[in-house]
Design an enzyme around this catalytic site. Structure first.
Site, PDB file in Angstrom:
ATOM      1  N   ASP A 135       0.860  -1.184   0.000  1.00  0.00           N
ATOM      2  CA  ASP A 135       0.000   0.000   0.000  1.00  0.00           C
ATOM      3  C   ASP A 135       0.896   1.234   0.000  1.00  0.00           C
ATOM      4  O   ASP A 135       2.095   1.146   0.277  1.00  0.00           O
ATOM      5  CB  ASP A 135      -0.883  -0.013   1.263  1.00  0.00           C
ATOM      6  CG  ASP A 135      -1.791   1.211   1.331  1.00  0.00           C
ATOM      7  OD1 ASP A 135      -2.447   1.511   0.325  1.00  0.00           O
ATOM      8  OD2 ASP A 135      -1.819   1.886   2.374  1.00  0.00           O
ATOM      9  N   SER A 136       0.294   2.381  -0.263  1.00  0.00           N
ATOM     10  CA  SER A 136       1.037   3.638  -0.206  1.00  0.00           C
ATOM     11  C   SER A 136       1.497   3.946   1.219  1.00  0.00           C
ATOM     12  O   SER A 136       2.405   4.750   1.408  1.00  0.00           O
ATOM     13  CB  SER A 136       0.144   4.768  -0.713  1.00  0.00           C
ATOM     14  OG  SER A 136      -1.067   4.790   0.027  1.00  0.00           O
ATOM     15  N   TYR A 154      -0.443   8.647  -2.188  1.00  0.00           N
ATOM     16  CA  TYR A 154      -0.424   8.449  -3.639  1.00  0.00           C
ATOM     17  C   TYR A 154      -1.638   9.138  -4.282  1.00  0.00           C
ATOM     18  O   TYR A 154      -1.588   9.496  -5.454  1.00  0.00           O
ATOM     19  CB  TYR A 154      -0.501   6.956  -3.979  1.00  0.00           C
ATOM     20  CG  TYR A 154       0.764   6.142  -3.766  1.00  0.00           C
ATOM     21  CD1 TYR A 154       1.883   6.657  -3.101  1.00  0.00           C
ATOM     22  CD2 TYR A 154       0.836   4.828  -4.238  1.00  0.00           C
ATOM     23  CE1 TYR A 154       3.019   5.872  -2.919  1.00  0.00           C
ATOM     24  CE2 TYR A 154       1.968   4.048  -4.072  1.00  0.00           C
ATOM     25  CZ  TYR A 154       3.061   4.567  -3.403  1.00  0.00           C
ATOM     26  OH  TYR A 154       4.183   3.791  -3.232  1.00  0.00           O
ATOM     27  N   GLY A 155      -2.720   9.256  -3.523  1.00  0.00           N
ATOM     28  CA  GLY A 155      -4.001   9.710  -4.066  1.00  0.00           C
ATOM     29  C   GLY A 155      -3.968  11.015  -4.834  1.00  0.00           C
ATOM     30  O   GLY A 155      -4.634  11.146  -5.867  1.00  0.00           O
ATOM     31  N   CYS A 212      -3.793  -0.956  -2.054  1.00  0.00           N
ATOM     32  CA  CYS A 212      -4.046   0.456  -2.345  1.00  0.00           C
ATOM     33  C   CYS A 212      -5.001   0.602  -3.531  1.00  0.00           C
ATOM     34  O   CYS A 212      -4.726   0.103  -4.630  1.00  0.00           O
ATOM     35  CB  CYS A 212      -2.720   1.130  -2.669  1.00  0.00           C
ATOM     36  SG  CYS A 212      -2.861   2.886  -2.957  1.00  0.00           S
ATOM     37  N   ASN A 213      -6.109   1.303  -3.306  1.00  0.00           N
ATOM     38  CA  ASN A 213      -7.076   1.520  -4.384  1.00  0.00           C
ATOM     39  C   ASN A 213      -6.467   2.351  -5.510  1.00  0.00           C
ATOM     40  O   ASN A 213      -6.728   2.105  -6.682  1.00  0.00           O
ATOM     41  CB  ASN A 213      -8.313   2.244  -3.849  1.00  0.00           C
ATOM     42  CG  ASN A 213      -9.183   1.345  -3.006  1.00  0.00           C
ATOM     43  OD1 ASN A 213     -10.219   0.888  -3.443  1.00  0.00           O
ATOM     44  ND2 ASN A 213      -8.756   1.068  -1.788  1.00  0.00           N
ATOM     45  N   THR A 214      -5.648   3.342  -5.140  1.00  0.00           N
ATOM     46  CA  THR A 214      -5.067   4.225  -6.145  1.00  0.00           C
ATOM     47  C   THR A 214      -4.152   3.431  -7.081  1.00  0.00           C
ATOM     48  O   THR A 214      -4.222   3.570  -8.305  1.00  0.00           O
ATOM     49  CB  THR A 214      -4.290   5.366  -5.446  1.00  0.00           C
ATOM     50  OG1 THR A 214      -5.188   6.033  -4.552  1.00  0.00           O
ATOM     51  CG2 THR A 214      -3.738   6.353  -6.437  1.00  0.00           C
ATOM     52  N   GLU A 236      -6.419   8.708   9.884  1.00  0.00           N
ATOM     53  CA  GLU A 236      -5.094   8.530  10.505  1.00  0.00           C
ATOM     54  C   GLU A 236      -5.017   9.260  11.840  1.00  0.00           C
ATOM     55  O   GLU A 236      -4.320   8.841  12.758  1.00  0.00           O
ATOM     56  CB  GLU A 236      -3.986   9.005   9.552  1.00  0.00           C
ATOM     57  CG  GLU A 236      -3.865   8.085   8.372  1.00  0.00           C
ATOM     58  CD  GLU A 236      -2.562   8.203   7.602  1.00  0.00           C
ATOM     59  OE1 GLU A 236      -1.642   8.916   8.042  1.00  0.00           O
ATOM     60  OE2 GLU A 236      -2.481   7.575   6.532  1.00  0.00           O
ATOM     61  N   CYS A 268     -11.224   3.252  -0.919  1.00  0.00           N
ATOM     62  CA  CYS A 268      -9.943   3.740  -0.392  1.00  0.00           C
ATOM     63  C   CYS A 268      -9.672   2.956   0.892  1.00  0.00           C
ATOM     64  O   CYS A 268     -10.601   2.690   1.671  1.00  0.00           O
ATOM     65  CB  CYS A 268     -10.031   5.233  -0.106  1.00  0.00           C
ATOM     66  SG  CYS A 268      -8.592   5.905   0.742  1.00  0.00           S
ATOM     67  N   THR A 269      -8.401   2.626   1.077  1.00  0.00           N
ATOM     68  CA  THR A 269      -8.014   1.799   2.229  1.00  0.00           C
ATOM     69  C   THR A 269      -8.468   2.358   3.576  1.00  0.00           C
ATOM     70  O   THR A 269      -8.724   1.609   4.506  1.00  0.00           O
ATOM     71  CB  THR A 269      -6.487   1.682   2.274  1.00  0.00           C
ATOM     72  OG1 THR A 269      -5.925   2.995   2.108  1.00  0.00           O
ATOM     73  CG2 THR A 269      -5.979   0.746   1.203  1.00  0.00           C
ATOM     74  N   HIS A 270      -8.534   3.687   3.685  1.00  0.00           N
ATOM     75  CA  HIS A 270      -8.810   4.307   4.980  1.00  0.00           C
ATOM     76  C   HIS A 270     -10.294   4.346   5.353  1.00  0.00           C
ATOM     77  O   HIS A 270     -10.636   4.524   6.509  1.00  0.00           O
ATOM     78  CB  HIS A 270      -8.300   5.751   4.996  1.00  0.00           C
ATOM     79  CG  HIS A 270      -6.817   5.871   5.026  1.00  0.00           C
ATOM     80  ND1 HIS A 270      -6.017   5.365   4.035  1.00  0.00           N
ATOM     81  CD2 HIS A 270      -5.988   6.440   5.938  1.00  0.00           C
ATOM     82  CE1 HIS A 270      -4.756   5.629   4.332  1.00  0.00           C
ATOM     83  NE2 HIS A 270      -4.707   6.279   5.475  1.00  0.00           N
TER      84      HIS A 270
HETATM   85  N1  DGL Z   1      -4.015   3.844   0.068  1.00  0.00           N
HETATM   86  C1  DGL Z   1      -4.648   4.901  -0.695  1.00  0.00           C
HETATM   87  C2  DGL Z   1      -5.840   4.318  -1.454  1.00  0.00           C
HETATM   88  O1  DGL Z   1      -6.425   3.329  -1.086  1.00  0.00           O
HETATM   89  C3  DGL Z   1      -5.074   6.057   0.202  1.00  0.00           C
HETATM   90  C4  DGL Z   1      -3.926   6.889   0.737  1.00  0.00           C
HETATM   91  C5  DGL Z   1      -3.122   7.596  -0.335  1.00  0.00           C
HETATM   92  O2  DGL Z   1      -3.613   8.565  -0.952  1.00  0.00           O
HETATM   93  O3  DGL Z   1      -2.012   7.172  -0.562  1.00  0.00           O
HETATM   94  O4  DGL Z   1      -6.206   4.856  -2.457  1.00  0.00           O
END
Ligand code: DGL
Length: 266
Positions: free
Chosen positions: A10-11, A42-43, A73-75, A152, A184-186
């Site tokens: 993940d990012s 990363y987003g 990571c979704n991105t 976070e 998104c992971t969060h």
């Molecule tokens: N992990 C990223 C996602 O799921 C979210 C955090 C980021 O922007 O890196 O898209």
């Protein structure tokens, strides 16, 4: 081969929600996690930058001899799935296709909302994945970048989070969606606030949970399940100093995480 770990990356820290889903579904699998904490988020970055990072992240997991790679990571899943597949020497799964599949299966009115980072929403990856499964579904997307720092920070039931959720989700409410993909992971961390902002009948889809189910299916199909019934080894690597990661990470993971190591080469 079967006792080799599943590689997850993940990012940063958010992918631990996906590890949480994996450990619930596959309690005997060894896991190596890499969080690119030095370069998160990363987003908001350009697709090309995310693709470059994704290649390096994948190389790290390949060097750890993983039997499968899960892009938490979704991105990255949205803009760099092909890059990861090119560099991996093992089966690869991202979160978009399982998340889209679970949403299509859940939606009765065929009106699906997607929330994610700016890069994920701009890529339209969820929209394409949903419409590939069912052309009649209408998809409404909304970037929610502020949800990442709020999760976070641990502001789960904070007034500020409720206010921001109202603002972000209002257009989706107007569209009368019946299903919402937490892209998104969060976002699973803020699940209760998101649900209470929307109508109670709206079904929330956690892409991480849908992905864990797909990982299980692939392991069975390829006969790659770990036959051991011993407590598995979970090893976490990050690209920045580990201290803060451990503190916030245990909330995302839902369990203690042991010693976090710094990955070489970042
Ligand atoms: N992990 C990223 C996602 O799921 C979210 C955090 C980021 O922007 O890196 O898209």
């Amino acid at each position: 081969m079967n006792s080799k770990p599943i590689g997850v990356f993940d990012s940063g820290i958010g992918g631990l929600t996906v590890v949480h889903a994996l450990t619930k579904r596959l309690p005997y699998e060894n896991i190596i996690y890499f969080g690119d904490t030095a370069r998160v988020p990363y987003g908001p970055k350009s697709p090309q930058t995310v693709r470059d990072y994704a290649a390096q992240d994948t190389e790290f997991l390949v060097s750890q001899h993983v039997k499968m790679i899960v892009i938490a990571c979704n991105t990255v899943s949205a803009v760099a799935l092909d890059v990861v597949m090119k560099h991996a020497k093992a089966p690869v799964i991202g979160v978009i296709i399982p998340g889209a599949g679970a949403a299509v299966a859940a939606s009765r009115k065929k009106r699906i909302g997607v929330i994610g980072t700016i890069a994920t929403v701009n890529s339209k990856a969820y929209t394409h994945a949903v419409r590939q499964l069912d052309k009649e579904v209408e998809v409404f997307s909304q970037p929610c970048p502020l949800f990442v720092p709020l999760a976070e920070e641990g502001w789960i039931h904070h007034k500020a989070t409720e206010l921001i959720a109202k603002e972000y989700l209002f257009p989706l409410k107007l569209e009368k969606i019946d299903t919402l993909i937490l892209g998104c992971t969060h976002y699973p961390i803020l699940r209760e606030t998101i649900q209470s902002t929307l109508d109670p009948q709206v079904t929330l889809i956690d892409s991480g949970e849908a992905t864990a189910a797909e990982v299980e299916r692939i392991l069975d199909e390829k006969q790659l399940r770990n036959p051991s019934k011993l407590k598995p080894h979970l090893q976490f690597y990050v690209s920045d100093l580990p201290a803060k990661f451990t503190e916030i990470g245990e909330r995302f993971l839902g369990q203690r995480m042991g010693r976090v190591l710094r990955a070489e080469g970042f």
